[in-house]
Motif scaffolding. Structure first.
Motif, PDB file in Angstrom:
ATOM      1  N   LEU A 266       0.833  -1.198   0.000  1.00 63.05           N
ATOM      2  CA  LEU A 266       0.000   0.000   0.000  1.00 63.05           C
ATOM      3  C   LEU A 266       0.874   1.256   0.000  1.00 63.05           C
ATOM      4  O   LEU A 266       0.633   2.209  -0.751  1.00 63.05           O
ATOM      5  CB  LEU A 266      -0.923   0.010   1.226  1.00 63.05           C
ATOM      6  N   THR A 267       1.893   1.259   0.852  1.00 67.03           N
ATOM      7  CA  THR A 267       2.810   2.399   0.909  1.00 67.03           C
ATOM      8  C   THR A 267       3.580   2.539  -0.393  1.00 67.03           C
ATOM      9  O   THR A 267       3.833   3.647  -0.872  1.00 67.03           O
ATOM     10  CB  THR A 267       3.784   2.228   2.091  1.00 67.03           C
ATOM     11  N   THR A 268       3.947   1.417  -0.995  1.00 65.90           N
ATOM     12  CA  THR A 268       4.674   1.439  -2.257  1.00 65.90           C
ATOM     13  C   THR A 268       3.807   1.996  -3.385  1.00 65.90           C
ATOM     14  O   THR A 268       4.291   2.748  -4.243  1.00 65.90           O
ATOM     15  CB  THR A 268       5.157   0.022  -2.616  1.00 65.90           C
ATOM     16  N   ALA A 269       2.530   1.652  -3.409  1.00 60.25           N
ATOM     17  CA  ALA A 269       1.625   2.178  -4.439  1.00 60.25           C
ATOM     18  C   ALA A 269       1.530   3.692  -4.342  1.00 60.25           C
ATOM     19  O   ALA A 269       1.581   4.406  -5.356  1.00 60.25           O
ATOM     20  CB  ALA A 269       0.238   1.550  -4.284  1.00 60.25           C
ATOM     21  N   LEU A 270       1.386   4.202  -3.121  1.00 59.11           N
ATOM     22  CA  LEU A 270       1.346   5.648  -2.913  1.00 59.11           C
ATOM     23  C   LEU A 270       2.644   6.291  -3.399  1.00 59.11           C
ATOM     24  O   LEU A 270       2.639   7.317  -4.075  1.00 59.11           O
ATOM     25  CB  LEU A 270       1.128   5.941  -1.424  1.00 59.11           C
ATOM     26  N   ALA A 271       3.764   5.655  -3.062  1.00 63.92           N
ATOM     27  CA  ALA A 271       5.065   6.193  -3.435  1.00 63.92           C
ATOM     28  C   ALA A 271       5.307   6.126  -4.932  1.00 63.92           C
ATOM     29  O   ALA A 271       5.951   7.007  -5.512  1.00 63.92           O
ATOM     30  CB  ALA A 271       6.170   5.446  -2.693  1.00 63.92           C
ATOM     31  N   ALA A 272       4.817   5.078  -5.586  1.00 60.62           N
ATOM     32  CA  ALA A 272       5.016   4.941  -7.031  1.00 60.62           C
ATOM     33  C   ALA A 272       4.330   6.081  -7.777  1.00 60.62           C
ATOM     34  O   ALA A 272       4.905   6.670  -8.710  1.00 60.62           O
ATOM     35  CB  ALA A 272       4.481   3.593  -7.503  1.00 60.62           C
ATOM     36  N   GLY A 273       3.112   6.415  -7.379  1.00 58.38           N
ATOM     37  CA  GLY A 273       2.435   7.561  -7.989  1.00 58.38           C
ATOM     38  C   GLY A 273       3.183   8.853  -7.727  1.00 58.38           C
ATOM     39  O   GLY A 273       3.304   9.722  -8.607  1.00 58.38           O
ATOM     40  N   SER A 274       3.708   8.993  -6.518  1.00 56.63           N
ATOM     41  CA  SER A 274       4.487  10.180  -6.164  1.00 56.63           C
ATOM     42  C   SER A 274       5.740  10.287  -7.023  1.00 56.63           C
ATOM     43  O   SER A 274       6.135  11.371  -7.449  1.00 56.63           O
ATOM     44  CB  SER A 274       4.875  10.117  -4.684  1.00 56.63           C
ATOM     45  N   LEU A 275       6.374   9.140  -7.285  1.00 55.98           N
ATOM     46  CA  LEU A 275       7.600   9.120  -8.082  1.00 55.98           C
ATOM     47  C   LEU A 275       7.333   9.566  -9.512  1.00 55.98           C
ATOM     48  O   LEU A 275       8.100  10.355 -10.080  1.00 55.98           O
ATOM     49  CB  LEU A 275       8.184   7.711  -8.067  1.00 55.98           C
ATOM     50  N   VAL A 276       6.250   9.086 -10.099  1.00 56.89           N
ATOM     51  CA  VAL A 276       5.903   9.503 -11.462  1.00 56.89           C
ATOM     52  C   VAL A 276       5.683  11.010 -11.515  1.00 56.89           C
ATOM     53  O   VAL A 276       6.170  11.705 -12.421  1.00 56.89           O
ATOM     54  CB  VAL A 276       4.650   8.752 -11.952  1.00 56.89           C
ATOM     55  N   ALA A 277       4.961  11.550 -10.531  1.00 58.14           N
ATOM     56  CA  ALA A 277       4.723  12.992 -10.493  1.00 58.14           C
ATOM     57  C   ALA A 277       6.024  13.770 -10.335  1.00 58.14           C
ATOM     58  O   ALA A 277       6.202  14.831 -10.945  1.00 58.14           O
ATOM     59  CB  ALA A 277       3.768  13.334  -9.350  1.00 58.14           C
ATOM     60  N   ALA A 278       6.933  13.248  -9.531  1.00 57.92           N
ATOM     61  CA  ALA A 278       8.209  13.933  -9.330  1.00 57.92           C
ATOM     62  C   ALA A 278       8.990  14.045 -10.632  1.00 57.92           C
ATOM     63  O   ALA A 278       9.563  15.092 -10.944  1.00 57.92           O
ATOM     64  CB  ALA A 278       9.035  13.196  -8.276  1.00 57.92           C
ATOM     65  N   PHE A 279       9.017  12.975 -11.417  1.00 56.33           N
ATOM     66  CA  PHE A 279       9.719  13.027 -12.699  1.00 56.33           C
ATOM     67  C   PHE A 279       9.023  13.953 -13.690  1.00 56.33           C
ATOM     68  O   PHE A 279       9.668  14.642 -14.478  1.00 56.33           O
ATOM     69  CB  PHE A 279       9.870  11.627 -13.290  1.00 56.33           C
ATOM     70  N   VAL A 280       7.700  13.984 -13.649  1.00 59.77           N
ATOM     71  CA  VAL A 280       6.957  14.892 -14.529  1.00 59.77           C
ATOM     72  C   VAL A 280       7.328  16.344 -14.233  1.00 59.77           C
ATOM     73  O   VAL A 280       7.504  17.161 -15.146  1.00 59.77           O
ATOM     74  CB  VAL A 280       5.443  14.674 -14.373  1.00 59.77           C
ATOM     75  N   THR A 281       7.478  16.680 -12.949  1.00 59.47           N
ATOM     76  CA  THR A 281       7.750  18.071 -12.578  1.00 59.47           C
ATOM     77  C   THR A 281       9.208  18.471 -12.786  1.00 59.47           C
ATOM     78  O   THR A 281       9.550  19.644 -12.607  1.00 59.47           O
ATOM     79  CB  THR A 281       7.363  18.333 -11.110  1.00 59.47           C
ATOM     80  N   THR A 282      10.090  17.542 -13.189  1.00 56.43           N
ATOM     81  CA  THR A 282      11.475  17.944 -13.477  1.00 56.43           C
ATOM     82  C   THR A 282      11.550  18.861 -14.685  1.00 56.43           C
ATOM     83  O   THR A 282      12.538  19.579 -14.861  1.00 56.43           O
ATOM     84  CB  THR A 282      12.372  16.722 -13.741  1.00 56.43           C
TER      85      THR A 282
END
Length: 428
Positions: A266-282
Motif C-alpha cells: 500500500l505504501t509502495t503504491a502511494l510512493a510509485a504515484g508520487s515518483l511519477v509525479a516527481a519526474f513529470v515536474t522535473t
C-alpha cells in the motif's frame, strides 16, 4: 527534442557534482527512513493490539517539535552553515535509531521507548528539514532550483517505493529490529555525501545576516498576497490530508486484514504515484502559478476521498497510486511557488514556515485522524480528509482576490537571486 535532450533536461541538476553527492546520500538515507516507518508502525501496532490512538500519539510526538522549533531552526539555517547543521542532524538521528534497534533486538523494548524515539527524531527533523530545503538552492543556484527540487522529490519517492517494499518483507522474515538497524546505518551515506561536498562551489549569499529574526520572516510572508494563500492551503492539506503514516497501516490491518508485506505494498503504491509525479515536474523551469497550486490540491482531496471508499485491496492500490501522483504534484507546485517567490535573504525562514504549516500541524491532524478512525473507521477518516482538502482548495481563489497587496511587495514571476557562488565566500 531527442531522447538525449529529454534526459539532459530531466536530470540537469545531476550535472552539478555537489548535488550528485547530496542526492546520492539522501537516496540511501531516505530508503532507510521509510524502512524505519514501516518497522516502527508495525512495532507499535504489535505492542498495543492494533491501537489507532497509540499510532496517532507516536505520529504526534514525532511531529510536535516541528511545531515548536521549526521557526527558530529556519533562523539558524539563514545564519549558519547549512551543511554543518545537516551533518550534525544526521549523526544524532543515526545514534537514536541505533539505540532503539538495540532495545528491539534485545527484546527489551517498551511502548514508551518508541514514544521517546519519536520525540527525539522530531526534534532533529525540526532543525534538519528547513536547512535541507533551503540548502538545495545553495547546491544548484536559482535557475536549476525547480529541477533540483523535483529530482529531490523523485529520489525521496524512489526511497518510498523501495524502502517500504523491502521493509515489509524484512519485518515478515526477521522482525522489526534488523530493519531499524539498517536505518541507523543508512544515515552514514548522507553524512559522507555532505562531507565530500566542495563548499567553494556552493551558491551562497554574499553574506549571512547577523540576526535572522523569526518575526521578519513572518512579516515577509504576510506582506505577500501571492505567498499567503498557498501557504494556508499547504497548512490545511498537511494537517488533514497527509496522515498516511497513520491511515495506511490501519487500512492494511483493520480493513483488508493483511500482513506487513501487504502494508508495504500500500505504501509502495502511494510512493510509485508520487515518483511519477516527481519526474513529470522535473521539466518545470519557472515559478508555477497559483491556479496550478489550488487545482492540484483539489484533485488530491477528491482522489483521497475515493481511495477511502476503495472496495478491494487491488482497487486501493490503484487509487493510492493516483493519490500519490496528486500529492507530489501539489506539494511541488506549492514549494516552487513559495520558494521561488521569496527573497533569498528570507528563504530559510520562509521554508521553515512552509515546514511548520505542512509538517508541524501533523500532531493535531494525527490525533484527529486517530480519533475519527477509532470512532467511525479509517475509511471514513480518509473520506472526510479528502473532502476538507478539496473544500480548502476551492476557497483559495476567492480568498486570494480579496487580500490587499502591500506596497512594494508585488508578486515576482521568477525573482533574480541575490547571491554569488561560494568561491568568493569563506569556505566552511
Amino acid at each position: 527534442m531527442t531522447v538525449r535532450g529529454v534526459l539532459g533536461r530531466t536530470f540537469a541538476s545531476l550535472a552539478v557534482r555537489n548535488f550528485r553527492l547530496f542526492a546520492g546520500g539522501q537516496l540511501v538515507s531516505a530508503a532507510g527512513t521509510w524502512m524505519m516507518v514501516i518497522a516502527q508502525d508495525w512495532l507499535v501496532l504489535s505492542l498495543t493490539s492494533d491501537s489507532p490512538g497509540a499510532l496517532g500519539l507516536v505520529t504526534a510526538l514525532q511531529f510536535s517539535p516541528l511545531l515548536l522549533l521549526t521557526l527558530y531552526a529556519g533562523g539558524l539555517a539563514d545564519r549558519y552553515d547549512k551543511r554543518r547543521l545537516l551533518i550534525a542532524a544526521n549523526l544524532v538521528s543515526s545514534g537514536s535509531a541505533a539505540a532503539l534497534a538495540v532495545l528491539v533486538l534485545a527484546d527489551r523494548v517498551q511502548l514508551w521507548h518508541v514514544y521517546a524515539f519519536a520525540l527525539v527524531l522530531g526534534t532533529v527533523n525540526a532543525v534538519e528539514v528547513p536547512a535541507r530545503l533551503s540548502f538545495v538552492s545553495e547546491l544548484v543556484g536559482a535557475e536549476l532550483l525547480p529541477n533540483a527540487s523535483a529530482l529531490s522529490a523523485a529520489y525521496f519517492n524512489i526511497a518510498r517505493v523501495v524502502g517500504p517494499a523491502a521493509a515489509g518483507l524484512l519485518v515478515a522474515w526477521w522482525g522489526t529490529g534488523p530493519v531499524m538497524l539498517v536505518n541507523a546505518v543508512s544515515f552514514g551515506a548522507t553524512v559522507a555525501g555532505l562531507r565530500l561536498i566542495r563548499p567553494a562551489e556552493l551558491h551562497r549569499a554574499a553574506h549571512r545576516p547577523a540576526r535572522a529574526a523569526v518575526r521578519d520572516g513572518v512579516r515577509h510572508l504576510l506582506a505577500r498576497r501571492d505567498l499567503l494563500p498557498p501557504m494556508a492551503l499547504v497548512a490545511v492539506t498537511g494537517m488533514i490530508g497527509f496522515n498516511f503514516q497513520l491511515t495506511l497501516p490501519l487500512l492494511a490491518k483493520t480493513v483488508f486484514r493483511t500482513d506487513a508485506a501487504a502494508f508495504g505494498l500500500l505504501t509502495t503504491a502511494l510512493a510509485a504515484g508520487s515518483l511519477v509525479a516527481a519526474f513529470v515536474t522535473t521539466a518545470r523551469r519557472g515559478r508555477p502559478g497559483l491556479r496550478l497550486v489550488w487545482g492540484t490540491a483539489l484533485a488530491f482531496g477528491l482522489l483521497q476521498a475515493l481511495a477511502g471508499l476503495a472496495p478491494a485491496f487491488g482497487a486501493a492500490l490503484l487509487m493510492l497510486f493516483c493519490v500519490g501522483f496528486a500529492s507530489v504534484f501539489f506539494t511541488q507546485a506549492a514549494n516552487h511557488h513559495i520558494q521561488l517567490g521569496s527573497d533569498p535573504d528570507f528563504r530559510g525562514r520562509i521554508m521553515a514556515l512552509y515546514t511548520l504549516v505542512f509538517q508541524g500541524t501533523t500532531p493535531a491532524g494525527a490525533l484527529l485522524t486517530g480519533a475519527v478512525s477509532a470512532a467511525y473507521g479509517v475509511r471514513w477518516a480518509m473520506v472526510a480528509a479528502g473532502v476538507v482538502c478539496a473544500a480548502a482548495a476551492l476557497a483559495v481563489p476567492a480568498v486570494s482576490r480579496r487580500l490587499p497587496l502591500t506596497p512594494g511587495t508585488a508578486p515576482v514571476a521568477n525573482p533574480a537571486p541575490r547571491e554569488e557562488t561560494g568561491r568568493s565566500a569563506a569556505n566552511s
